[in-house]
Design an enzyme around this catalytic site. Sequence first.
Site, PDB file in Angstrom:
ATOM      1  N   SER A 580       0.789  -1.076  -0.118  1.00 61.50           N
ATOM      2  CA  SER A 580      -0.120   0.006  -0.059  1.00 61.50           C
ATOM      3  C   SER A 580       0.884   1.446   0.022  1.00 61.50           C
ATOM      4  CB  SER A 580      -1.026   0.121   1.273  1.00 61.50           C
ATOM      5  OG  SER A 580      -1.960   0.802   1.079  1.00 61.50           O
ATOM      6  N   ASP A 661      -8.316  -5.246  -6.059  1.00 60.62           N
ATOM      7  CA  ASP A 661      -8.034  -4.068  -5.297  1.00 60.62           C
ATOM      8  C   ASP A 661      -8.627  -2.800  -5.963  1.00 60.62           C
ATOM      9  OD1 ASP A 661      -6.868  -1.987  -3.602  1.00 60.62           O
ATOM     10  OD2 ASP A 661      -4.992  -2.805  -3.933  1.00 60.62           O
ATOM     11  N   HIS A 693      -7.019  -5.589  -1.501  1.00 61.54           N
ATOM     12  CA  HIS A 693      -5.712  -4.976  -1.145  1.00 61.54           C
ATOM     13  C   HIS A 693      -5.086  -5.904  -0.273  1.00 61.54           C
ATOM     14  CE1 HIS A 693      -3.836  -1.305  -0.924  1.00 61.54           C
ATOM     15  NE2 HIS A 693      -3.798  -1.084   0.231  1.00 61.54           N
TER      16      HIS A 693
END
Length: 728
Positions: A580, A661, A693
């Site tokens: 991320s 995601d 994600h």
Amino acid sequence: MVRNFGIVAALAAGACAITPKQLLQAPRRGAPVPNPSGKVALFSYSQYSFEEESSTHAWQLLDLETGEITDSGLNASEVNEAVWIPGTETGVLYINGTNEDVPGGVTLWIGDTAKPSERKLVASLEAPFSGLKVANTSSGDLRFLVNSLAYPNGTAYNEELAPTARNTGRLYSDIYVRHWDTWLTKQRYAVFAGTLLKASGYGLENHEVRNLLKDIPFNVTRPESPVQPFGGSGDYDISPDGSTYALLSKAPHLNKANFTASYIYVGAFDGSAAPEALNGPGSEAYEAGHKGASGAPTFSPDSSKLAYYQQDGEYYESDRVKLYVVDIAQGGYSTGNGSAVSASNWKGLAPDWDRSAGSIAWAPDSESFFTTAEDYARTRAFHIPLDSDADFKPKNLTSVTSISGLAVLPDSSLLIAASAVWTSADFYTLSTNGTQNVLFSAVKVDEDLAGLGPDTLEEFFYDGSLPNFDQQLHALVVKPSNFSEGEKYPLAYIVHGGPQGANANSWSTRWNFQVWADQGYVVVAPNPTGSTGFGQELTDRIAGEWGSYPYEDVVLGWEYVRDNLSSFVDTKNGIVAGASYGGYMTNWIQGHDLGREFKAIVTHDGISNTESAFSSEELWFIRHDYLGPIWAENTTYHEFNPQNHVANFSTPQFVVHNSLDYRLPESDGLSLFNILQTKGIPSRLLSFPDENHWVLNPENSLFWHTEIFNWINHWSKGTDLDDNAIGQ
Ligand SMILES: *[C@@H]1O[C@H](CO)[C@@H](O)[C@H](O)[C@H]1NC(C)=O
Ligand SMILES: *[C@@H]1O[C@H](CO)[C@@H](O)[C@H](O)[C@H]1NC(C)=O
Ligand SMILES: *[C@@H]1O[C@H](CO)[C@@H](O)[C@H](O)[C@H]1NC(C)=O
Ligand SMILES: *[C@@H]1O[C@H](CO)[C@@H](O)[C@H](O)[C@H]1NC(C)=O
Ligand SMILES: *[C@@H]1O[C@H](CO)[C@@H](O)[C@H](O)[C@H]1NC(C)=O
Ligand SMILES: *[C@@H]1O[C@H](CO)[C@@H](O)[C@H](O)[C@H]1NC(C)=O
Ligand SMILES: *[C@@H]1O[C@H](CO)[C@@H](O)[C@H](O)[C@H]1NC(C)=O
Ligand SMILES: *[C@@H]1O[C@H](CO)[C@@H](O)[C@H](O)[C@H]1NC(C)=O
Ligand SMILES: *[C@@H]1O[C@H](CO)[C@@H](O)[C@H](O)[C@H]1NC(C)=O
Ligand SMILES: *[C@@H]1O[C@H](CO)[C@@H](O)[C@H](O)[C@H]1NC(C)=O
Ligand SMILES: *[C@@H]1O[C@H](CO)[C@@H](O)[C@H](O)[C@H]1NC(C)=O
Ligand SMILES: *[C@@H]1O[C@H](CO)[C@@H](O)[C@H](O)[C@H]1NC(C)=O
């Protein structure tokens, strides 16, 4: 530095290092929920088997005096969830995941953990409801809340009974169109209320549950509770006397892609009026400038008060989370029809405390509550008296591990579930005098975790880059289980996501520092500018600065390791990894000088092209963190774009990006991989079509770990690369 040589000797045989497979097949336990008398607590248990390729589930009971664990007798293949019935010792109300009359529906049953075979079907629910909460009223009727997706007309949505559309087109006229891992449909989540009448043997009143959100007025965002994608039964509550409910929903007059703002609505359980927001526009809270996301509405044991938390900023998801309490009474002024609930004496608690609250659990006397907050890379417990002054600064009641669940027992002691780098779950009670009674520790029971302990964890503080900031920055250090004095291990430098988040002393099944260290690395996990739990200023100052201060802090942390930990860390053969925002940072590092200090880079679902940030749905996030929308003046989309520095890319890089995601779409991983390949930089792309994600499926997670470790071990230690990759 303390070392246990006995353990080191035992480990030299290679007995105790934790492998990815052990991480993934070890049991997982939910936080224990105490029964009304505080003698036992119920918790969920699940375990994945790579041999069987399936998971087993159970509902277990923890004896709160002896720590003994027994099966509850609730068959976890049938019982989706269970709650204690107040006023009883062992009575439970539970959701059975099947319904013989309504395909796709569920049923409600009254049971007893002391007599599991004596159970009674009390209600048939026509959709897959979940999130049960119950009050046992003075009349003897049980009032409960559940939630489900619902049609726009308010009727609960049952996918199995819904007609199949004749085409697959998705047509939208506003945003967002998808979120996290789901494309929006016309259905929204709603909280439903039902009453089980004592007089009719606990039959469901009117044979139906009522949608509580149906009549809330809105002009932009249709009310929804729980708030997706992470909301659950913590987004609503029923008062212990059953008279009142509270629920969370996003601001009805603001676009949901652009704002985080949400309000707490309260209503009378038997009233015909729609619930009203106690902290929405026009309220005292709102007028005082508290306009952001709310949460954790929690009634006091005497039903007279409601505590909750809220952020100030309307679109800042990492603003400080502050605590509030209001008095609740029936029969207040209503702008609609029916009887309303009044909220008065609104008060902020510990308003100057520089930490963000995480949960709320009331003390039995309704005069104070307990909360959790991130604090120096742990989640700790704190006590908040209602009569505290505005300058009150709560003191931490816990220290080393991170709290994952907190409940208050009738004698005011706490039942705590905690984890750490070395344990997936510890359960203990904490008396008001501070005495701890450890009831359960997973490392003592779970074969796969045997031998893990605190000796591998250290931390250090170092000077960061922020001007006019007098705190030092923090980093965790995790050594291999078989760490041997005098030996050097390559660095595995792990940058956290968020960016407003933290590398903490807690257990993770996705980024488990001990599992990485046990590949033969020293993990260093820094908490640079943007990190949470060290005061709001450090968190806030990353806005508009994604590639400046945090990058410099990561460089300074690396230099600290190079210069001060060189007796056991080999920085010449190190690797860097992150997911991320941590993935963004690895991409930024790839284009800058620090990238040349690593043998390999691992990027999981990270941004590589900030100028395409508008393909995310969470516009509130990029609007805040890049200082405006993409077309505005003086934003930082261009300044801190990793793809502006492609000329410098040269370190071998492993790229993971998953198809589901929607927070950071996979195009960022694909363009990064295409750049690396076109430039002739050794690289691999791993994509899971069925993961968001995160990587949650254990088989997928094993493959993720295997391939990433294969990559870093090759580039750091010269082991062979496998031939699993799809080629020409
Ligand atoms: C420590 O464990 C690693 C990984 O399991 C292994 O490669 C190494 O040989 C072990 N070292 C010692 C001294 O046992
Ligand atoms: C639990 O439920 C499953 C599914 O209905 C059933 O196959 C199993 O026999 C039950 N186990 C017990 C112990 O009753
Ligand atoms: C509700 O609480 C009362 C005691 O206050 C208890 O007698 C009763 O059994 C409880 N209701 C159920 C359904 O267990
Ligand atoms: C769940 O419901 C099914 C019928 O749908 C029933 O056969 C089963 O016994 C129930 N199990 C429990 C634990 O209530
Ligand atoms: C609500 O809409 C759904 C889907 O169109 C329909 O099946 C249901 O009957 C409607 N409910 C009411 C009360 O009209
Ligand atoms: C929605 O209502 C609010 C007042 O509650 C108003 O300020 C806003 O302009 C309205 N928005 C739209 C799109 O009608
Ligand atoms: C998002 O917020 C900004 C700033 O208030 C505003 O200019 C823009 O119109 C908003 N967009 C939507 C879709 O609400
Ligand atoms: C109150 O109820 C009456 C009659 O049902 C209705 O005409 C009126 O519009 C309602 N008022 C509001 C504010 O909902
Ligand atoms: C509170 O945290 C400090 C470290 O910041 C620790 O030394 C202390 O023991 C903690 N207090 C309790 C009661 O655990
Ligand atoms: C602390 O409280 C617990 C539980 O009430 C009690 O057993 C213990 O003796 C107390 N310890 C001290 C040091 O007072
Ligand atoms: C190494 O540690 C010393 C003492 O804490 C500190 O002064 C120095 O800045 C550190 N080196 C680096 C490069 O951070
Ligand atoms: C952008 O920055 C310039 C230079 O600091 C300033 O003059 C201008 O007002 C800023 N524009 C906006 C929209 O903030």
